[in-house]
Motif scaffolding. Structure first.
Motif, PDB file in Angstrom:
ATOM      1  N   THR A  57       0.807  -1.213   0.000  1.00 29.87           N
ATOM      2  CA  THR A  57       0.000   0.000   0.000  1.00 29.87           C
ATOM      3  C   THR A  57       0.843   1.267   0.000  1.00 29.87           C
ATOM      4  O   THR A  57       0.312   2.362   0.019  1.00 29.87           O
TER       5      THR A  57
ATOM      6  N   VAL B 155      -2.799 -11.465 -10.420  1.00 31.60           N
ATOM      7  CA  VAL B 155      -1.344 -11.456 -10.411  1.00 31.60           C
ATOM      8  C   VAL B 155      -0.805 -10.452  -9.418  1.00 31.60           C
ATOM      9  O   VAL B 155       0.109 -10.719  -8.666  1.00 31.60           O
ATOM     10  N   SER B 156      -1.420  -9.273  -9.408  1.00 29.42           N
ATOM     11  CA  SER B 156      -0.896  -8.269  -8.511  1.00 29.42           C
ATOM     12  C   SER B 156      -1.930  -7.930  -7.438  1.00 29.42           C
ATOM     13  O   SER B 156      -1.765  -6.980  -6.707  1.00 29.42           O
TER      14      SER B 156
ATOM     15  N   VAL C  28      -4.931  -6.746  -7.668  1.00 26.29           N
ATOM     16  CA  VAL C  28      -5.683  -5.514  -7.811  1.00 26.29           C
ATOM     17  C   VAL C  28      -7.137  -5.821  -8.131  1.00 26.29           C
ATOM     18  O   VAL C  28      -7.481  -6.917  -8.538  1.00 26.29           O
ATOM     19  N   LYS C  29      -7.970  -4.822  -7.919  1.00 26.88           N
ATOM     20  CA  LYS C  29      -9.389  -5.013  -8.136  1.00 26.88           C
ATOM     21  C   LYS C  29      -9.680  -5.179  -9.623  1.00 26.88           C
ATOM     22  O   LYS C  29      -9.195  -4.416 -10.440  1.00 26.88           O
ATOM     23  N   ASP C  30     -10.463  -6.152  -9.957  1.00 31.47           N
ATOM     24  CA  ASP C  30     -10.795  -6.391 -11.343  1.00 31.47           C
ATOM     25  C   ASP C  30     -12.289  -6.240 -11.520  1.00 31.47           C
ATOM     26  O   ASP C  30     -13.049  -7.176 -11.345  1.00 31.47           O
ATOM     27  N   SER C  31     -12.709  -5.021 -11.820  1.00 37.75           N
ATOM     28  CA  SER C  31     -14.128  -4.838 -12.037  1.00 37.75           C
ATOM     29  C   SER C  31     -14.425  -4.698 -13.522  1.00 37.75           C
ATOM     30  O   SER C  31     -15.542  -4.480 -13.931  1.00 37.75           O
ATOM     31  N   GLY C  32     -13.388  -4.813 -14.336  1.00 35.75           N
ATOM     32  CA  GLY C  32     -13.575  -4.691 -15.777  1.00 35.75           C
ATOM     33  C   GLY C  32     -14.127  -5.969 -16.374  1.00 35.75           C
ATOM     34  O   GLY C  32     -14.119  -7.016 -15.748  1.00 35.75           O
ATOM     35  N   ALA C  33     -14.643  -5.864 -17.594  1.00 35.56           N
ATOM     36  CA  ALA C  33     -15.215  -7.046 -18.250  1.00 35.56           C
ATOM     37  C   ALA C  33     -14.119  -8.021 -18.662  1.00 35.56           C
ATOM     38  O   ALA C  33     -13.058  -7.608 -19.040  1.00 35.56           O
TER      39      ALA C  33
END
Lengths: 340, 242
Positions: free
Chosen positions: A184, A332-333, A335-340
């Motif tokens: 962070t 992988v990292s 992170v938030k994946d809110s994409g399609a």
């Protein structure tokens, strides 16, 4: 509301972890749990350079060995408490990480990985063939036996397994806290950026080599502490076990299968896989030589084939299914994946 | 106005090939300059020389009258030059916001500060709605916007844009031109490599033309496009006979 639930879950988990020694009374089982936590700790330490910064180190056994040997040599010869010795051992590991990293981190490609392999192989040979080093006894291929002084907190020697359990639990919390802080902070962003694309990272003002070096140093220090813990727990250092290829690759293995580059992936990978490995060995170990290793290998293979982002991503998907489209750590990292 | 960037006799040789050949040029503070030329003319190489990816064989790069020749790319960035890449380089596994925050960390150490800067820039380039999308899920025009946003986040005085308009449809092109103009109006000096000549003329007050690593023309868009040598470089010798 959501946050409260999470916090409650966390507190519950911590309480359960603190109560484990009261529930598990057989020393053998407690020892298995301690080893699982140690592997989770080591995998998390590797993850700082291998996962966050994406620099494949195949020689982290160097640092466990450095931490363990330096601390125990100081203890055996001068009676210096491992509590102090661990700082010397840690510092020595940091020094070695800089010696490996400084010339190779400026280069592209596999040079860093190759350097770590070469140096760790070299260290194993050196330890195996060194019996005396100045006033210190190293033990050579026969290994180094830690001098017994009986129950002593200063020497980290206990006849009960329980203190070791709490020690490694604390260390695991520590490495998770360090990972969280890195992830962070500015350092974490820089590390993930340079892992993704070094040119783009440099164009955005990131000193690629220095950031890699800082990650390598933190990782080396944490790994060395794991080596010290191994030394006080097992009280016998066998060069191939503490510095060898299996020590080095195991950290990589657990971290990647668990989910490298995430905070909890290596912890989950370390605990789960070590547990599976131990259970298989317990039930099948005596039947056919190597069968338990074979089954273990198949499990690892399946995880890599069907969940290349690690077990933590799988858990993330499961949690998501039950709690609706809420973002969870994974990928992988992480992170938030809110994409399609 | 003062000169923000000056290239003095800049030359780089790759073996027998002289990619940039005794290039002399400058940028005024606050202007927008276009760098054009046929493929292989040395435009991107010139960019890479300015930001320190390559070290010149001879010659100097002056930024705000300070010699920055030989500095590393990350140092050049801290001096105040931002650049985009012709082949966009998003950090694919980070969100749009995180991508931009990486740039903002050039100027601040606090994640909160970086998030604030990223928020302002997303607003500026119109990526606010894509805040939490992983960069590898973006469309090409969005990636180009992100590329600019990342460079902007480092708070540059001079922005080098390498073909950010290539591959856009007319609507997207118009929006992108508007964006670059507004960045320029904010006081950021712009130097852009572009093949889309119409767009370059719409943004830039001055154009420099490179061919085989040499500067063959310089001036206003009108002067440059009517220059016979430029026409020859783009269309070949035979064009005269028509």
């Amino acid at each position: 509301m959501k946050f409260d639930k999470k916090l409650l879950l966390l507190i519950g988990l911590v309480v359960i972890l603190l109560l484990v020694p009261m529930m598990v009374t057989r020393p053998y089982f407690l020892h298995v749990i301690i080893m699982c936590l140690l592997w989770a700790y080591l995998a998390s330490s590797w993850n700082i350079i291998g996962g966050f910064a994406g620099q494949l180190s195949l020689g982290h056994g160097i640092y466990t060995a450095t931490g363990a040997y330096v601390t125990m040599m100081l203890f055996n010869t001068f009676g210096i408490s491992p509590w102090l010795g661990l700082f010397v051992g840690g510092a020595a590991a940091v020094l070695i990480s800089v010696l490996i990293g400084f010339p190779t981190f400026g280069l592209r490609g596999a040079y860093y990985a190759l350097a770590t392999v070469a140096i760790s192989e070299g260290i194993v040979v050196i330890i195996n063939s060194t019996h005396e080093l100045g006033p210190f006894s190293v033990g050579g291929a026969e290994g180094l036996i830690v001098k017994m002084v009986g129950d002593s907190a200063a020497a980290l020697q206990f006849s009960s397994k329980i203190p070791y359990y709490y020690l490694i639990l604390f260390m695991l919390f520590l490495v998770i806290a360090v990972s969280y802080w890195i992830k962070t902070s500015k350092l974490g962003y820089c590390l993930i950026a340079l892992k993704e694309d070094e040119d783009a990272a440099a164009a955005m003002g990131i000193n690629v080599r220095n950031n890699k070096l800082i990650a390598a140093m933190i990782s080396a220090f944490m790994t060395a502490l794991g080596g010290v813990f191994y030394a006080v727990l097992i009280r016998y250092l066998e060069p191939n076990a503490i510095a060898g290829g299996s020590m080095s690759t195991q950290m990589v293995f657990l971290s990647i299968v668990g989910g490298s580059g995430t905070i909890l992936g290596p912890v989950i990978g370390g605990i789960l896989l070590s547990l599976i490995s131990e259970v298989i060995r317990f039930y099948l170990g005596g039947q056919l030589m190597g069968l338990h290793l074979f089954i273990y290998g198949v499990i690892v293979l399946l995880v890599i084939m069907y969940q290349p982002r690690g077990i933590v991503a799988l858990l993330g998907q499961i949690v998501q299914r039950f709690s609706g489209p809420k973002t969870v750590e994974g990928g992988v990292s992480g992170v938030k994946d809110s994409g399609a | 106005m003062s000169k923000i960037l000056e290239l003095k006799d800049l030359t780089i040789k790759f073996g027998g090939l002289t990619a940039v050949n005794h290039l002399n040029m400058h940028l005024e503070e606050g202007e927008a300059l276009g760098l054009i030329g046929p493929n292989g003319a040395g435009k991107t190489t010139a960019f890479n020389l300015i930001v320190g990816v390559y070290q010149p064989t001879s010659g100097k790069v002056l930024f705000n009258s300070e010699d920055i020749t030989g500095l590393k790319p990350y140092q050049v960035c801290h001096k105040g030059i931002g650049r985009t890449f012709q082949v966009v380089k998003p950090f694919g596994n980070m969100t749009v916001e995180q991508n931009i925050m990486v740039g903002a960390f050039a100027k601040t150490s606090s994640p909160r500060g970086a998030r604030q800067i990223a928020s302002n820039i997303m607003e500026k380039v119109g990526l606010q709605a894509k805040k939490n999308v992983l960069a590898h899920n973006l469309t090409i025009p969005e990636r180009k916007r992100l590329e600019m946003a990342k460079a902007l986040a480092t708070n540059p005085q001079l922005l080098l844009l390498d073909e950010v308009l290539a591959g856009l449809n007319p609507t997207e092109l118009e929006e992108a031109i508007k964006l670059i103009k507004s960045i320029n109006e904010d006081g950021i000096t712009i130097m852009m490599i572009e093949h889309v000549l119409q767009a370059t003329m719409a943004i830039c007050s001055r154009i420099v033309v490179l061919d085989y690593g040499r500067k063959i023309a310089e001036g206003s868009p009108q002067e440059v496009t009517s220059n016979p040598e430029v026409i020859k470089a783009y269309l070949g010798d035979e064009y005269d006979n028509d």
